[in-house]
Design an enzyme around this catalytic site. Sequence first.
Site, PDB file in Angstrom:
ATOM      1  N   GLU A  91       0.823  -1.203   0.000  1.00  0.00           N
ATOM      2  CA  GLU A  91       0.000   0.000   0.000  1.00  0.00           C
ATOM      3  C   GLU A  91       0.862   1.260   0.000  1.00  0.00           C
ATOM      4  OE1 GLU A  91      -3.945  -1.805   2.234  1.00  0.00           O
ATOM      5  OE2 GLU A  91      -2.438  -0.847   3.461  1.00  0.00           O
ATOM      6  N   CYS A 107       3.445   8.554   1.005  1.00  0.00           N
ATOM      7  CA  CYS A 107       4.009   7.632   1.990  1.00  0.00           C
ATOM      8  C   CYS A 107       4.254   6.282   1.303  1.00  0.00           C
ATOM      9  CB  CYS A 107       2.977   7.533   3.111  1.00  0.00           C
ATOM     10  SG  CYS A 107       3.443   6.468   4.443  1.00  0.00           S
ATOM     11  N   CYS A 114       6.531  -6.638   7.622  1.00  0.00           N
ATOM     12  CA  CYS A 114       7.682  -6.145   8.383  1.00  0.00           C
ATOM     13  C   CYS A 114       8.033  -7.182   9.446  1.00  0.00           C
ATOM     14  CB  CYS A 114       7.354  -4.810   9.053  1.00  0.00           C
ATOM     15  SG  CYS A 114       8.715  -4.168  10.072  1.00  0.00           S
ATOM     16  N   CYS A 118       6.428  -4.607  16.058  1.00  0.00           N
ATOM     17  CA  CYS A 118       6.003  -3.658  17.095  1.00  0.00           C
ATOM     18  C   CYS A 118       4.558  -3.987  17.450  1.00  0.00           C
ATOM     19  CB  CYS A 118       6.123  -2.222  16.595  1.00  0.00           C
ATOM     20  SG  CYS A 118       7.798  -1.845  16.036  1.00  0.00           S
ATOM     21  N   CYS A 121       1.421  -2.159  15.797  1.00  0.00           N
ATOM     22  CA  CYS A 121       1.436  -1.866  14.362  1.00  0.00           C
ATOM     23  C   CYS A 121       0.852  -3.012  13.544  1.00  0.00           C
ATOM     24  CB  CYS A 121       2.868  -1.573  13.926  1.00  0.00           C
ATOM     25  SG  CYS A 121       3.071  -1.418  12.142  1.00  0.00           S
ATOM     26  N   CYS A 338      -1.183   6.106  10.133  1.00  0.00           N
ATOM     27  CA  CYS A 338       0.073   5.474  10.558  1.00  0.00           C
ATOM     28  C   CYS A 338      -0.167   4.113  11.188  1.00  0.00           C
ATOM     29  CB  CYS A 338       0.764   6.340  11.604  1.00  0.00           C
ATOM     30  SG  CYS A 338       1.560   7.730  10.878  1.00  0.00           S
TER      31      CYS A 338
HETATM   32  N1  SAH Z   1       9.248   0.770  10.045  1.00  0.00           N
HETATM   33  C1  SAH Z   1       9.473   2.163  10.002  1.00  0.00           C
HETATM   34  C2  SAH Z   1       8.643   2.836   8.954  1.00  0.00           C
HETATM   35  C3  SAH Z   1       7.150   2.679   9.139  1.00  0.00           C
HETATM   36  S1  SAH Z   1       6.583   4.151   9.797  1.00  0.00           S
HETATM   37  C4  SAH Z   1       9.222   2.756  11.362  1.00  0.00           C
HETATM   38  O1  SAH Z   1       8.646   2.096  12.213  1.00  0.00           O
HETATM   39  O2  SAH Z   1       9.658   3.885  11.577  1.00  0.00           O
HETATM   40  C5  SAH Z   1       5.166   3.707  10.611  1.00  0.00           C
HETATM   41  C6  SAH Z   1       4.931   4.707  11.738  1.00  0.00           C
HETATM   42  O3  SAH Z   1       3.631   4.490  12.255  1.00  0.00           O
HETATM   43  C7  SAH Z   1       5.910   4.518  12.884  1.00  0.00           C
HETATM   44  O4  SAH Z   1       6.332   5.772  13.361  1.00  0.00           O
HETATM   45  C8  SAH Z   1       5.066   3.819  13.932  1.00  0.00           C
HETATM   46  O5  SAH Z   1       5.526   4.110  15.225  1.00  0.00           O
HETATM   47  C9  SAH Z   1       3.693   4.372  13.651  1.00  0.00           C
HETATM   48  N2  SAH Z   1       2.598   3.481  14.024  1.00  0.00           N
HETATM   49  C10 SAH Z   1       2.553   2.137  13.901  1.00  0.00           C
HETATM   50  N3  SAH Z   1       1.373   1.671  14.368  1.00  0.00           N
HETATM   51  C11 SAH Z   1       0.663   2.738  14.796  1.00  0.00           C
HETATM   52  C12 SAH Z   1      -0.620   2.903  15.369  1.00  0.00           C
HETATM   53  N4  SAH Z   1      -1.423   1.885  15.563  1.00  0.00           N
HETATM   54  N5  SAH Z   1      -1.012   4.148  15.694  1.00  0.00           N
HETATM   55  C13 SAH Z   1      -0.208   5.219  15.455  1.00  0.00           C
HETATM   56  N6  SAH Z   1       0.998   5.124  14.885  1.00  0.00           N
HETATM   57  C14 SAH Z   1       1.441   3.897  14.583  1.00  0.00           C
HETATM   58 FE1  SF4 Z   2       7.670  -2.520  11.307  1.00  0.00          FE
HETATM   59 FE2  SF4 Z   2       5.432  -1.319  12.060  1.00  0.00          FE
HETATM   60 FE3  SF4 Z   2       7.443  -1.510  13.766  1.00  0.00          FE
HETATM   61 FE4  SF4 Z   2       7.649   0.141  11.656  1.00  0.00          FE
HETATM   62  S1  SF4 Z   2       6.211   0.335  13.360  1.00  0.00           S
HETATM   63  S2  SF4 Z   2       9.157  -1.308  12.416  1.00  0.00           S
HETATM   64  S3  SF4 Z   2       6.488  -1.014  10.130  1.00  0.00           S
HETATM   65  S4  SF4 Z   2       6.290  -3.225  12.911  1.00  0.00           S
END
Ligand code: SAH
Ligand code: SF4
Length: 351
Positions: A91, A107, A114, A118, A121, A338
């Site tokens: 996406e 974006c 991934c 986390c 996420c 995000c």
């Molecule tokens: N993997 C990289 C790039 C992806 S950015 C990284 O983690 O930086 C994705 C962003 O969305 C990250 O800053 C992460 O902290 C944020 N994110 C992930 N899940 C989220 C959620 N449920 N609510 C708000 N932000 C979220």
């Molecule tokens: Fe991977 Fe999501 Fe963590 Fe970014 S925030 S490193 S996309 S699991």
Amino acid sequence: MGNNFKKFTEEELAVFIARLGQKPYRARQIINWIYKKLASSFDEMTDLPLEFREELDKTAFISNLKLLQEQISSDGTRKFLFQLEDSKSIESVLIPNTRRKNKFTLCLSSQAGCALGCVFCVTGKLGLIRNLKAYEIVDQVIAVSRIISNPSITNIVFMGMGEPLNNFNEVLEALSRITKLMGFSIKRITVSTAGIIPGIYKLAEKAPDVNLAISLNAATDETRSRIMPVNKKYPLKELLKACKEFPLAPRKYITFEYVLLNGINDLKDDAMRLVKLLRGIRSKVNLIPYNPAPVKEIPELYRQPSGDKILEFQNILRKAGITAIIRKSMGADISAACGQLKASYSIKNEQ
Ligand code: SAH
Ligand code: SF4
């Protein structure tokens, strides 16, 4: 069919064209057609002799991402689901600039899925499906530019699916093509990482002008390791050391993303610890109120803090002289905000 020109580097394309007995400037023309004029067939390349175009048609082609689905949010955010050649999908999200009409931030995804997991996420729940190739990253810019035609993309952020620094070489090649071949300024591109420390050092060496964003999300190792398992390998102290050593041009800063999770990382103490951690780093903090995940795999344990708590957190940072912005989550109603990307089409269709 045959050779996909988008898989070629500029040098490889030049060699290919030379082998066909053509002058070097022809390679440059083709590059311009593909990356500046966004051509998707040799037919469109009207300044190439017809015979040459026919020859190219027999030996080569220009791939394109297949648009499977597009969703538009009430705030104007658009989410595109693209299919890759092996039927995996990714996406990309186009976010309108709230202050400038017809200007957008794009974006990009750097991986399908991934590996870093986390806990908050959605992409992390998929695990790593595969790395994207440089041309698949660049193709997101090309495909979206073709779809939107007139309005312009002013900023590009690697904040879609995947951890860009875990796919370093392809991301670097994509950066090179987006800047050198498409003419996009590196100063308007941001690479966001969950904190892959060796990748940050490599980025400092290979692409020092790109903007760096760190998904910090916690101010203690204990909390960070709980919500971002990558912290066990790359803990805060070393991560912040790498940030301090990242070259910053005058007036540049490192962006720290901080997803606010109720009761987990949103206490006053957390804000005060964050202030301490960021001391000595020219930084800007993006506070992102947690977007509730549209998937059952993420427990309801995670909640967005109340508005008051978010403001209080922001105030502590501001009083300490740190620029802290509460990021309005764009596209939440279409799961384009995000952390919500999961390429649901492919999941549904592959299972
Ligand atoms: N993997 C990289 C790039 C992806 S950015 C990284 O983690 O930086 C994705 C962003 O969305 C990250 O800053 C992460 O902290 C944020 N994110 C992930 N899940 C989220 C959620 N449920 N609510 C708000 N932000 C979220
Ligand atoms: Fe991977 Fe999501 Fe963590 Fe970014 S925030 S490193 S996309 S699991």
